[in-house]
Write an enzyme that holds these catalytic residues in place. Structure first.
Site, short mmCIF file in Angstrom:
data_model
loop_
_atom_site.label_atom_id
_atom_site.label_comp_id
_atom_site.label_asym_id
_atom_site.label_seq_id
_atom_site.Cartn_x
_atom_site.Cartn_y
_atom_site.Cartn_z
N TRP A 128 -12.01 -20.27 6.96
CA TRP A 128 -11.66 -19.42 5.81
C TRP A 128 -12.34 -19.94 4.54
O TRP A 128 -12.74 -19.18 3.68
CB TRP A 128 -10.13 -19.41 5.63
CG TRP A 128 -9.67 -18.67 4.41
CD1 TRP A 128 -9.37 -17.34 4.33
CD2 TRP A 128 -9.46 -19.21 3.09
NE1 TRP A 128 -8.99 -17.03 3.05
CE2 TRP A 128 -9.04 -18.15 2.26
CE3 TRP A 128 -9.59 -20.48 2.54
CZ2 TRP A 128 -8.74 -18.32 0.92
CZ3 TRP A 128 -9.29 -20.65 1.20
CH2 TRP A 128 -8.87 -19.59 0.40
N HIS A 129 -12.46 -21.27 4.47
CA HIS A 129 -13.03 -21.86 3.24
C HIS A 129 -14.50 -21.54 3.08
O HIS A 129 -15.02 -21.52 1.97
CB HIS A 129 -12.84 -23.38 3.23
CG HIS A 129 -11.44 -23.77 2.91
ND1 HIS A 129 -10.45 -23.80 3.85
CD2 HIS A 129 -10.87 -24.15 1.74
CE1 HIS A 129 -9.32 -24.17 3.27
NE2 HIS A 129 -9.54 -24.38 1.99
N GLY A 130 -15.20 -21.36 4.16
CA GLY A 130 -16.63 -21.07 4.00
C GLY A 130 -17.33 -20.99 5.33
O GLY A 130 -16.85 -21.52 6.34
#
Lengths: 476, 357
Positions: free
Chosen positions: A321-323
């Site tokens: 989700w972060h990247g």
């Protein structure tokens, strides 16, 4: 338009000025327009994504709530998932997966013509996508009634204080706050202003102040062991102050307008184990992952093995989700692994007893546990901050001594103001922790309280000379 | 309502009290010689006219840059030296640069004590200063001399300025230089109205001349603005100085970013033409041109080698690019003040001597 820039505060002054003179419905419409203006200041083209998500989820929410046939309700949920995750997939992950697939083919001897996808990541897409998804999930689970008023729902999706970097709000919390008239009180204004001031100190003075020191070491071709350790400690502070600073300002601005956004951080570095850490760090994401992913995967129903599997899968997806990068997957796996190992060792008995320190010995054990677990968290931040697998392997090797490294320490010293402010933040978090009260300062006599506000203003001016940069979490 | 007024009012009163306390403690600390760097921290936020007045009134204060690098004086000294030079000592290396160039040249002198070196430099000098002094110093070079043009990556955005006082807010050395604009295939040179320290001193007593100078800055200099030059009376308050420092550094950084993004000033084309003209002029005069491409520590700096190598190759001009020897992202290569460490300068000096010998 960054919270740490004067143009945001000019924008907010105009919004606030209009807000106080308008009636409730007009306030909501004005806030919606302001939110779109705020987002368009980055890139007006991506407003269309927010609007598309808003229209589709509003209609699907209404249809889903009225529908009695389970299969049709499921179909509406799948449409919402396909749209929201599809947008996220195209804009955030497509390039990453194409490149990874090409690299995989190349590694087994199939050379392909490189397909270069220059897709720009819309700011905040991960945040508002998860927010709208929680809305449709809750309606599907019959935990929530759909929004009646389209524009109120549009404001729920696009509310400017938390649009680009959270907290990821739940409709159950924010929609009633939008739909019902809000009362503007001095108490809320003061609390909001203090949150904004604290957030600005965290972001401008601490996070931006120490960022060059971290950047220098993570860009260095030959850092020493101590360089890496110091820089990673500093990065732990930077990312906390950057992200929680943003959240504080978002909550502060919302509070001044009469909205109550959820708390996103609860002194996370006072955690002594991974479970406690995730109850304190990025709470709006960790609870989202728990409620909509971990539980959907089966949670802890089905035995130990399945629980560990679900924990790791949830955290890997949380990392992703972060990247769109493998180091985030690795970071997520690391966090999932920590949670699984902790669960295996500590079991459930410890829950509820955490944070309780009895006597001097208990306190010493707790302090040592916190200090030790902080090192574990920091290794996770090394995975998070690194720019490649090679760097992770290299830095890890230098820390444990398998890769030779110079003995000198070359971390540039952060400015004095950052250290002063860090001292203030430590005391602030300690008092919040000890009193279990985020507004602990309200008990202080007005002259003492205002002296603290004045000192905070002075410290902000003292430390606001470093170059400001965008918030780290904007890239997610 | 009563409560809100008392909280806001008391907060303001406390800020004023703190401000008066700090304003009182700072001179005391200065007199006792304690907390020097902290005092400097507050001093940095004075308005540019305020800082220049302090420098003018206190010539002995450390870090005073009032009288340095004025072009008229540099050229005067250069002419005197030129006239007194013994040509039997061989060719002279005439450098046009800044401290980075001087440090390399000092290392070169240590390696080769026979080296004849004539320095023309300004603190943090941008390429328009180094190139302009090279142009103006033409009568003071002989055939066979080596001409060194220093280009510092961190100073490239300041090509859109006419004086350090407009962009180096914390150390606003008032020395001036021309600004260059594209004109046809060449460059148009716009000289500043003020070119020596004496002229600059007179501005204080001559409001009309000062207005004229500021008008030129307003018209030509992309960094000049009220955040650094306006409302000098606020300098009395340490709090206001801190706020000014914050606003001014942010505004100046934005102005630099605009230059780097080529929104306001075509630095790349101007720099390419400067290097081309430098090389051609030196060669035409029978001198050896060497360009120093000094990549400083900031990763956001313009990559000088990428920008200028094609021109240098096309002109067959010698160059020394620090990035070819030291990774500028390596913090271990630098001193805390941003200069390269002595061993690195020595490495560059050896390379320079290899080029010219």
């Amino acid at each position: 338009m960054l919270f740490s820039e004067l143009n945001f505060w000019a924008f907010f002054a105009i919004v606030g000025g209009l807000y106080v003179i308008l009636p409730h419905k007009a306030q909501n419409r004005m806030l919606l327009v302001a939110s779109y203006v705020f987002y368009a200041a980055w890139d007006w083209r991506f407003l269309s994504l927010i609007m598309l998500s808003t229209v589709v989820d509003y209609i699907l929410g209404l249809r889903m709530a009225k529908e009695t046939v389970e299969q049709r309700r499921k179909l509406f949920l799948y449409i919402s998932l396909a749209l929201n995750l599809g947008m996220l997939g195209i804009f955030k992950y497509l390039g990453f997966f194409v490149e990874s697939f090409e690299a995989l083919l190349a590694s087994v001897g199939f050379a392909t013509d490189p397909l270069v996808l220059s897709i720009v990541l819309p700011v905040g897409i991960s945040f508002y996508t998860f927010q709208t998804l929680s809305y449709t999930f809750d309606i599907y689970r019959r935990d929530l009634e759909p929004a009646e008023d389209f524009f109120d729902f549009a404001l729920f999706v696009a509310f400017f204080p938390q649009l680009v970097a959270g907290p990821i709000e739940r409709a159950k919390n924010l929609l009633p706050n939008i739909a019902l008239p809000r009362v503007l009180t001095w108490k809320n204004f003061e609390r909001g202003a203090v949150l904004c001031l604290l957030g600005l100190l965290k972001k401008i003075v601490i996070a931006d102040g120490i960022a060059p020191s971290v950047d220098a070491i993570y860009a260095s071709p030959d850092p020493s062991r101590l360089d890496i350790i110091f820089a990673t400690w500093l990065f732990a502070i930077q990312i906390y102050c950057d992200f929680s600073g943003y959240t504080d300002i978002a909550r502060g601005v919302a509070k001044m307008l009469g909205f109550g956004l959820m708390r996103n951080f609860a002194q996370p570095y006072f955690a002594s184990d991974p479970q406690e850490f995730w109850r304190r760090w990025h709470i709006s994401l960790s609870t989202w992952l728990r409620d909509y992913l971990y539980i959907s995967l089966g949670g802890n129903r089905g035995g130990s093995f399945k629980t560990y599997r679900n924990l790791i899968a949830t955290m890997v997806l949380g990392g992703l989700w972060h990247g769109a990068a493998w180091n985030f997957v690795l970071w997520g796996s690391f966090q999932g692994g920590l949670l699984a190992v902790h669960r295996a060792i500590a079991g459930r008995q410890k829950a509820g007893a955490e944070g309780v320190a009895r006597g001097l010995k208990g306190m010493a054990v707790r302090v040592l546990s916190i200090a030790a677990f902080f090192q574990v968290v920091c290794y996770g931040w090394l995975l998070f901050r690194a720019t490649s697998f090679d760097q992770i392997a290299n830095f890890t090797g230098r820390i444990i001594g398998t890769v030779s490294a110079p003995a000198v320490v070359s971390v540039p010293t952060p400015p004095l103001a950052a250290f002063l402010c860090l001292g203030l933040l430590f005391v602030w978090d300690l008092m919040t922790e000890k009193s279990n009260e985020v507004h602990f300062y309200e008990r202080w006599p007005t002259p003492v309280r205002t002296a603290m506000y004045a000192s905070m203003f002075y410290l902000l001016a003292f430390g606001s000379t470093t170059a400001t940069s965008t918030f780290i979490y904007f890239q997610f | 309502m009563h409560k809100s007024v008392s909280v806001i009012g008391l907060t303001i009163v406390w800020i004023l009290v703190l401000d008066v306390l700090v304003a009182g403690v700072l001179p005391l600390a200065e007199r006792t010689g304690k907390a020097g760097s902290l005092i400097q921290y507050f001093e940095y936020g004075r308005s540019v006219p305020g800082k220049l007045d302090v420098w003018e009134d206190n010539p002995g204060v450390p870090g005073n840059l009032y009288d340095v690098a004025w072009t008229d004086e540099l050229l005067e000294r250069s002419a005197e030296r030129f006239a007194g030079e013994d040509t039997a000592n061989g060719p002279v290396v005439r450098s046009y640069g800044m401290s980075f160039v001087n440090r390399i040249m000092r290392q070169a002198e240590k390696i080769d004590p026979e080296l004849n070196w004539d320095s023309h430099s300004g603190p943090g000098a941008p390429p328009n200063f180094t190139y302009a002094v090279f142009e103006s110093d033409q009568p003071n070079r002989r055939q066979g001399d080596v001409a060194v043009l220093g280009i510092l990556s961190s100073a490239v955005p300041s090509m859109a300025a006419m004086s350090n006082s407009t962009w180096a807010f914390e150390q606003p050395a008032p020395y001036t230089y021309p600004i260059f604009r594209l004109q046809g295939e060449g460059l148009q040179r716009i000289d500043p109205l003020v070119t020596n320290a004496e002229q600059f001193r007179q501005l204080r007593a001559d409001p009309a001349a000062r207005r004229e100078w500021y008008a030129q800055l307003r018209e030509q200099d992309f960094f000049y603005g009220p955040q650094a030059f306006g409302m000098s009376w606020l300098d009395v308050s340490p709090f206001a100085r801190l706020v000014r420092r914050s606003v001014a550094t942010t505004t100046l950084q934005q102005a630099k970013n605009k230059v780097i993004e080529k929104e306001t000033y075509p630095y790349n084309d101007v720099l390419i033409r400067m290097v081309r003209e430098f090389s051609r002029t030196a060669k035409a005069d029978g001198q050896r041109p060497v360009v120093f491409l000094i990549q400083s520590r900031n990763p956001r700096d313009v990559d000088l080698l990428t920008l200028l190598k094609p021109t240098l190759d096309a002109e067959e001009a010698d160059y020394l690019a620090t990035a070819e020897f030291v990774d500028p992202s390596d913090p271990a290569a630098f001193l805390p003040d941003g200069h390269y460490k002595a061993e690195r300068d020595q490495q560059f000096a050896e390379q320079f001597l290899a080029i010219i010998n």
